[in-house]
Design a protein around this motif. Sequence first.
Motif, short mmCIF file in Angstrom:
data_model
loop_
_atom_site.label_atom_id
_atom_site.label_comp_id
_atom_site.label_asym_id
_atom_site.label_seq_id
_atom_site.Cartn_x
_atom_site.Cartn_y
_atom_site.Cartn_z
N GLY A 239 0.81 -1.21 0.00
CA GLY A 239 0.00 0.00 0.00
C GLY A 239 0.84 1.26 0.00
O GLY A 239 0.59 2.20 -0.75
N GLY A 240 1.88 1.28 0.81
CA GLY A 240 2.71 2.48 0.94
C GLY A 240 3.56 2.78 -0.27
O GLY A 240 3.87 3.94 -0.55
N TRP A 241 3.99 1.74 -0.99
CA TRP A 241 4.86 1.96 -2.14
C TRP A 241 4.16 1.76 -3.47
O TRP A 241 4.73 2.06 -4.52
CB TRP A 241 6.09 1.05 -2.06
N ARG A 242 2.93 1.24 -3.47
CA ARG A 242 2.28 0.96 -4.75
C ARG A 242 0.83 1.41 -4.80
O ARG A 242 0.42 2.06 -5.73
CB ARG A 242 2.29 -0.56 -5.03
N ASP A 243 0.02 0.99 -3.87
CA ASP A 243 -1.42 1.06 -4.00
C ASP A 243 -2.05 2.35 -3.48
O ASP A 243 -3.01 2.84 -4.06
CB ASP A 243 -2.03 -0.15 -3.29
N ASN A 244 -1.56 2.88 -2.40
CA ASN A 244 -2.15 4.08 -1.80
C ASN A 244 -1.73 5.33 -2.57
O ASN A 244 -0.81 5.31 -3.36
CB ASN A 244 -1.71 4.23 -0.34
N GLY A 245 -2.37 6.42 -2.29
CA GLY A 245 -2.01 7.71 -2.88
C GLY A 245 -0.99 8.44 -2.03
O GLY A 245 -1.25 9.56 -1.59
N GLU A 246 0.16 7.81 -1.78
CA GLU A 246 1.19 8.43 -0.95
C GLU A 246 1.93 9.51 -1.73
O GLU A 246 1.97 9.50 -2.95
CB GLU A 246 2.19 7.37 -0.46
N ILE A 247 2.54 10.42 -1.00
CA ILE A 247 3.29 11.51 -1.62
C ILE A 247 4.78 11.32 -1.34
O ILE A 247 5.17 10.88 -0.26
CB ILE A 247 2.79 12.89 -1.12
N TRP A 248 5.60 11.62 -2.33
CA TRP A 248 7.05 11.50 -2.22
C TRP A 248 7.71 12.72 -2.86
O TRP A 248 7.24 13.21 -3.88
CB TRP A 248 7.56 10.23 -2.92
N THR A 249 8.79 13.17 -2.26
CA THR A 249 9.60 14.24 -2.84
C THR A 249 10.94 13.62 -3.23
O THR A 249 11.53 12.87 -2.45
CB THR A 249 9.82 15.38 -1.82
N LEU A 250 11.41 13.94 -4.42
CA LEU A 250 12.63 13.36 -4.96
C LEU A 250 13.74 14.41 -4.99
O LEU A 250 13.54 15.52 -5.48
CB LEU A 250 12.38 12.86 -6.38
N PHE A 251 14.90 14.05 -4.44
CA PHE A 251 16.10 14.88 -4.49
C PHE A 251 17.18 14.08 -5.19
O PHE A 251 17.37 12.89 -4.90
CB PHE A 251 16.60 15.25 -3.08
N GLU A 252 17.90 14.72 -6.11
CA GLU A 252 19.03 14.07 -6.77
C GLU A 252 20.25 14.95 -6.62
O GLU A 252 20.18 16.17 -6.79
CB GLU A 252 18.70 13.81 -8.24
N SER A 253 21.39 14.33 -6.29
CA SER A 253 22.60 15.10 -6.02
C SER A 253 23.03 15.92 -7.23
O SER A 253 23.58 17.01 -7.07
CB SER A 253 23.73 14.17 -5.57
N GLU A 254 22.78 15.44 -8.43
CA GLU A 254 23.18 16.16 -9.65
C GLU A 254 22.46 17.48 -9.81
O GLU A 254 23.02 18.45 -10.30
CB GLU A 254 22.90 15.30 -10.88
N THR A 255 21.18 17.53 -9.41
CA THR A 255 20.40 18.74 -9.63
C THR A 255 20.09 19.51 -8.36
O THR A 255 19.91 20.73 -8.41
CB THR A 255 19.06 18.38 -10.33
N ASP A 256 20.02 18.83 -7.23
CA ASP A 256 19.64 19.48 -5.98
C ASP A 256 20.81 19.77 -5.05
O ASP A 256 20.62 20.34 -3.98
CB ASP A 256 18.61 18.61 -5.23
N GLY A 257 22.03 19.37 -5.45
CA GLY A 257 23.21 19.62 -4.63
C GLY A 257 23.25 18.70 -3.41
O GLY A 257 22.52 17.74 -3.30
N SER A 258 24.12 19.02 -2.49
CA SER A 258 24.36 18.14 -1.35
C SER A 258 23.54 18.49 -0.11
O SER A 258 23.52 17.71 0.84
CB SER A 258 25.85 18.15 -1.00
N GLY A 259 22.84 19.62 -0.10
CA GLY A 259 22.09 20.06 1.08
C GLY A 259 21.11 19.02 1.63
O GLY A 259 21.16 18.70 2.82
N PRO A 260 20.20 18.49 0.81
CA PRO A 260 19.26 17.49 1.34
C PRO A 260 19.98 16.24 1.87
O PRO A 260 19.53 15.64 2.85
CB PRO A 260 18.39 17.13 0.12
N PHE A 261 21.09 15.88 1.26
CA PHE A 261 21.83 14.69 1.67
C PHE A 261 22.56 14.93 2.99
O PHE A 261 22.62 14.03 3.85
CB PHE A 261 22.79 14.25 0.56
N ARG A 262 23.09 16.12 3.18
CA ARG A 262 23.73 16.46 4.46
C ARG A 262 22.70 16.45 5.58
O ARG A 262 22.95 15.94 6.68
CB ARG A 262 24.42 17.81 4.38
N ALA A 263 21.52 17.00 5.31
CA ALA A 263 20.46 17.03 6.33
C ALA A 263 20.01 15.61 6.66
O ALA A 263 19.81 15.27 7.84
CB ALA A 263 19.28 17.86 5.83
N PHE A 264 19.88 14.76 5.66
CA PHE A 264 19.45 13.39 5.89
C PHE A 264 20.52 12.62 6.67
O PHE A 264 20.21 11.86 7.58
CB PHE A 264 19.14 12.69 4.57
#
Length: 171
Positions: free
Chosen positions: A111-136
Amino acid sequence: MRSDVLDVISSARNVTNAVVLTHNIDFVFVQTVVLSAFRRCGHPMITVFADSGCAAETFAHQKAVLTDLGSRYRVVPVAMGMGFRFHPKAVLLTGAEKGTLLVGSGNLTFGGWRDNGEIWTLFESETDGSGPFRAFRSYLGEVIKRVVLPEAVEREVEEAFDSGTMSRRRP
């Protein structure tokens, strides 16, 4: 994000490490669906942090059919204080060329990864830089303080952030 989490994982390339955070985990879903997506992206070392109560309850019901736990992926139970639950949902994929981070609302279940209407935000190091990765990474440091035998888990997490493992481009 319109893509489904499994599509993002399957389409990633040369992934060496994967870290998943979830409240609830369905081990059968992991073994029958999720591991094939991880095989397509490079057979990474997979570490799943899950709420200790949810993981124990699901394990008790599914243990008779589990074959890959401990060999293809590791589940690290996270115990919170009385009356609290470990509730974040995220997927970190790292490799030599780039890092991908998904942060959302879906548990590691069908349900969480396929069936439900869950929301996800995508960060990629190539386009979003290292900030989200440092925070994570900082957040994972706090999570690790709550697990049994944190040294072994900490080594796995540090490898996922090793300078040779993901791009370090600054925003």
